[in-house]
Design a protein around this motif. Sequence first.
Motif, mmCIF file in Angstrom:
data_model
loop_
_atom_site.group_PDB
_atom_site.id
_atom_site.type_symbol
_atom_site.label_atom_id
_atom_site.label_comp_id
_atom_site.label_asym_id
_atom_site.label_seq_id
_atom_site.Cartn_x
_atom_site.Cartn_y
_atom_site.Cartn_z
ATOM 1 N N MET A 1 0.592 -0.528 -17.735
ATOM 2 C CA MET A 1 0.642 0.162 -16.309
ATOM 3 C C MET A 1 -0.761 -0.247 -15.570
ATOM 4 O O MET A 1 -1.678 -0.300 -15.942
ATOM 5 C CB MET A 1 0.626 1.747 -16.428
ATOM 6 N N SER A 2 -0.543 -0.847 -14.414
ATOM 7 C CA SER A 2 -1.730 -1.301 -13.420
ATOM 8 C C SER A 2 -2.352 -0.194 -12.992
ATOM 9 O O SER A 2 -1.884 1.033 -12.823
ATOM 10 C CB SER A 2 -1.082 -2.132 -12.608
ATOM 11 N N THR A 3 -3.517 -0.613 -12.601
ATOM 12 C CA THR A 3 -4.508 0.593 -11.871
ATOM 13 C C THR A 3 -4.099 0.461 -10.519
ATOM 14 O O THR A 3 -3.901 -0.262 -9.817
ATOM 15 C CB THR A 3 -5.875 0.053 -12.020
ATOM 16 N N CYS A 4 -3.981 2.022 -9.991
ATOM 17 C CA CYS A 4 -3.416 2.264 -8.534
ATOM 18 C C CYS A 4 -4.933 2.407 -7.930
ATOM 19 O O CYS A 4 -5.662 3.481 -8.118
ATOM 20 C CB CYS A 4 -2.656 3.180 -8.681
ATOM 21 N N ILE A 5 -5.111 1.827 -6.686
ATOM 22 C CA ILE A 5 -6.255 2.065 -5.936
ATOM 23 C C ILE A 5 -5.600 2.321 -4.433
ATOM 24 O O ILE A 5 -5.687 1.209 -3.725
ATOM 25 C CB ILE A 5 -7.201 1.023 -5.987
ATOM 26 N N PRO A 6 -5.139 3.635 -4.294
ATOM 27 C CA PRO A 6 -4.512 3.811 -3.001
ATOM 28 C C PRO A 6 -5.712 4.039 -1.757
ATOM 29 O O PRO A 6 -6.870 4.435 -2.201
ATOM 30 C CB PRO A 6 -4.090 5.147 -3.230
ATOM 31 N N ARG A 7 -5.478 3.858 -0.854
ATOM 32 C CA ARG A 7 -6.290 4.310 0.390
ATOM 33 C C ARG A 7 -5.903 5.445 0.826
ATOM 34 O O ARG A 7 -4.780 6.224 1.288
ATOM 35 C CB ARG A 7 -6.022 3.585 1.545
ATOM 36 N N GLU B 1 13.106 -0.443 3.538
ATOM 37 C CA GLU B 1 14.493 -1.158 3.626
ATOM 38 C C GLU B 1 15.124 -0.401 2.821
ATOM 39 O O GLU B 1 14.701 -0.285 1.429
ATOM 40 C CB GLU B 1 14.216 -2.546 3.248
ATOM 41 N N GLU B 2 16.268 0.208 3.215
ATOM 42 C CA GLU B 2 17.164 0.992 2.085
ATOM 43 C C GLU B 2 17.643 0.321 0.888
ATOM 44 O O GLU B 2 18.283 -0.713 0.979
ATOM 45 C CB GLU B 2 18.547 1.637 2.807
ATOM 46 N N GLY B 3 17.306 0.715 -0.373
ATOM 47 C CA GLY B 3 17.665 0.198 -1.490
ATOM 48 C C GLY B 3 16.846 -0.658 -1.929
ATOM 49 O O GLY B 3 16.384 -0.903 -3.238
ATOM 50 N N ALA B 4 15.977 -1.358 -1.364
ATOM 51 C CA ALA B 4 15.165 -2.698 -1.728
ATOM 52 C C ALA B 4 13.591 -2.218 -1.836
ATOM 53 O O ALA B 4 13.099 -2.907 -2.589
ATOM 54 C CB ALA B 4 15.302 -3.875 -0.797
ATOM 55 N N ASP B 5 13.674 -1.280 -0.694
ATOM 56 C CA ASP B 5 12.154 -0.555 -1.118
ATOM 57 C C ASP B 5 12.339 0.559 -1.297
ATOM 58 O O ASP B 5 12.744 1.549 -0.419
ATOM 59 C CB ASP B 5 11.346 -0.910 0.327
ATOM 60 N N PHE B 6 11.638 1.662 -2.357
ATOM 61 C CA PHE B 6 11.661 2.700 -2.717
ATOM 62 C C PHE B 6 10.744 3.459 -3.647
ATOM 63 O O PHE B 6 9.892 2.654 -4.166
ATOM 64 C CB PHE B 6 13.260 2.953 -3.526
ATOM 65 N N LEU B 7 10.568 4.510 -3.576
ATOM 66 C CA LEU B 7 9.718 5.425 -4.493
ATOM 67 C C LEU B 7 10.377 6.238 -5.451
ATOM 68 O O LEU B 7 11.489 6.872 -4.919
ATOM 69 C CB LEU B 7 9.085 6.375 -3.524
ATOM 70 N N TRP C 1 6.350 2.978 -7.061
ATOM 71 C CA TRP C 1 6.720 2.260 -5.591
ATOM 72 C C TRP C 1 7.035 0.823 -5.909
ATOM 73 O O TRP C 1 6.350 0.082 -6.408
ATOM 74 C CB TRP C 1 5.302 2.138 -4.458
ATOM 75 N N LYS C 2 8.160 0.361 -5.296
ATOM 76 C CA LYS C 2 8.889 -1.190 -5.483
ATOM 77 C C LYS C 2 8.991 -1.228 -4.073
ATOM 78 O O LYS C 2 9.919 -0.732 -3.335
ATOM 79 C CB LYS C 2 9.643 -1.018 -6.418
ATOM 80 N N THR C 3 8.985 -2.791 -3.648
ATOM 81 C CA THR C 3 9.381 -3.379 -2.588
ATOM 82 C C THR C 3 9.709 -4.821 -2.625
ATOM 83 O O THR C 3 9.131 -5.400 -3.633
ATOM 84 C CB THR C 3 8.466 -3.201 -1.231
ATOM 85 N N ASP C 4 10.780 -5.470 -2.292
ATOM 86 C CA ASP C 4 11.025 -6.675 -2.434
ATOM 87 C C ASP C 4 10.292 -7.742 -1.498
ATOM 88 O O ASP C 4 10.359 -8.772 -1.613
ATOM 89 C CB ASP C 4 12.535 -6.977 -2.406
ATOM 90 N N TYR D 1 4.388 -3.803 -5.746
ATOM 91 C CA TYR D 1 4.863 -2.936 -7.123
ATOM 92 C C TYR D 1 3.591 -2.209 -7.712
ATOM 93 O O TYR D 1 2.624 -2.656 -7.785
ATOM 94 C CB TYR D 1 5.523 -3.928 -8.195
ATOM 95 N N GLN D 2 4.074 -0.730 -7.767
ATOM 96 C CA GLN D 2 2.923 -0.005 -8.290
ATOM 97 C C GLN D 2 3.276 1.115 -8.988
ATOM 98 O O GLN D 2 4.443 1.788 -8.482
ATOM 99 C CB GLN D 2 1.973 0.177 -7.025
ATOM 100 N N ARG D 3 2.369 1.785 -10.009
ATOM 101 C CA ARG D 3 2.631 2.915 -10.459
ATOM 102 C C ARG D 3 1.408 3.512 -10.589
ATOM 103 O O ARG D 3 0.164 2.889 -10.908
ATOM 104 C CB ARG D 3 3.051 2.668 -12.230
ATOM 105 N N CYS D 4 1.243 5.043 -10.054
ATOM 106 C CA CYS D 4 0.000 5.576 -9.711
ATOM 107 C C CYS D 4 0.428 7.050 -10.757
ATOM 108 O O CYS D 4 1.127 7.509 -10.652
ATOM 109 C CB CYS D 4 -0.143 6.002 -8.726
ATOM 110 N N GLU D 5 -0.613 7.281 -11.422
ATOM 111 C CA GLU D 5 -0.499 8.723 -12.120
ATOM 112 C C GLU D 5 -1.534 9.650 -11.017
ATOM 113 O O GLU D 5 -2.400 9.480 -10.576
ATOM 114 C CB GLU D 5 -1.542 8.583 -13.545
ATOM 115 N N VAL D 6 -0.744 10.765 -10.467
ATOM 116 C CA VAL D 6 -1.331 11.676 -9.567
ATOM 117 C C VAL D 6 -1.514 12.977 -10.545
ATOM 118 O O VAL D 6 -0.530 13.392 -11.082
ATOM 119 C CB VAL D 6 -0.512 11.542 -8.487
#
Length: 141
Positions: A1-7, A48-54, A104-107, A24-29
Amino acid sequence: MSTCIPRVNNICPHCLCIHIMIAYQRCEVAVPGASELRIVFDEQSSTEEGADFLRFYKDKSCASSWGATYTGRAGASAGRSTWPGKRSSPAPLVIPADSFVLYWKTDGSVTDWGWKLTITPVFPPSSGSCSDSRVGSPEVK
């Protein structure tokens, strides 16, 4: 899992607001001590519906999730939008735990506004009066 550094837009005793715009990101909250976490999205949230999602996974295994896959565009001509807390889907997503993994994933093919969410922790009742000491420090990893 990569490190998440959100704003982080806002941290207060009552909410944690996060806006992340990457591929593409995974964050532990985690909000230690919370009995549940209520998630609502900004009215402008749009992808974008289906291509970008949480997705909100229950733990690091990402085997089971809370709620649905959240995606879609804002506006009358946009069709379906599934963002909890928006006019089209006014009920918040309620997570009956003090933590989750945000995926979070986006194409990257289409640029929409993105998303912004507010996390409101609910703490179990305590004996005596409410105090700031009951509010845990939000952790985003």
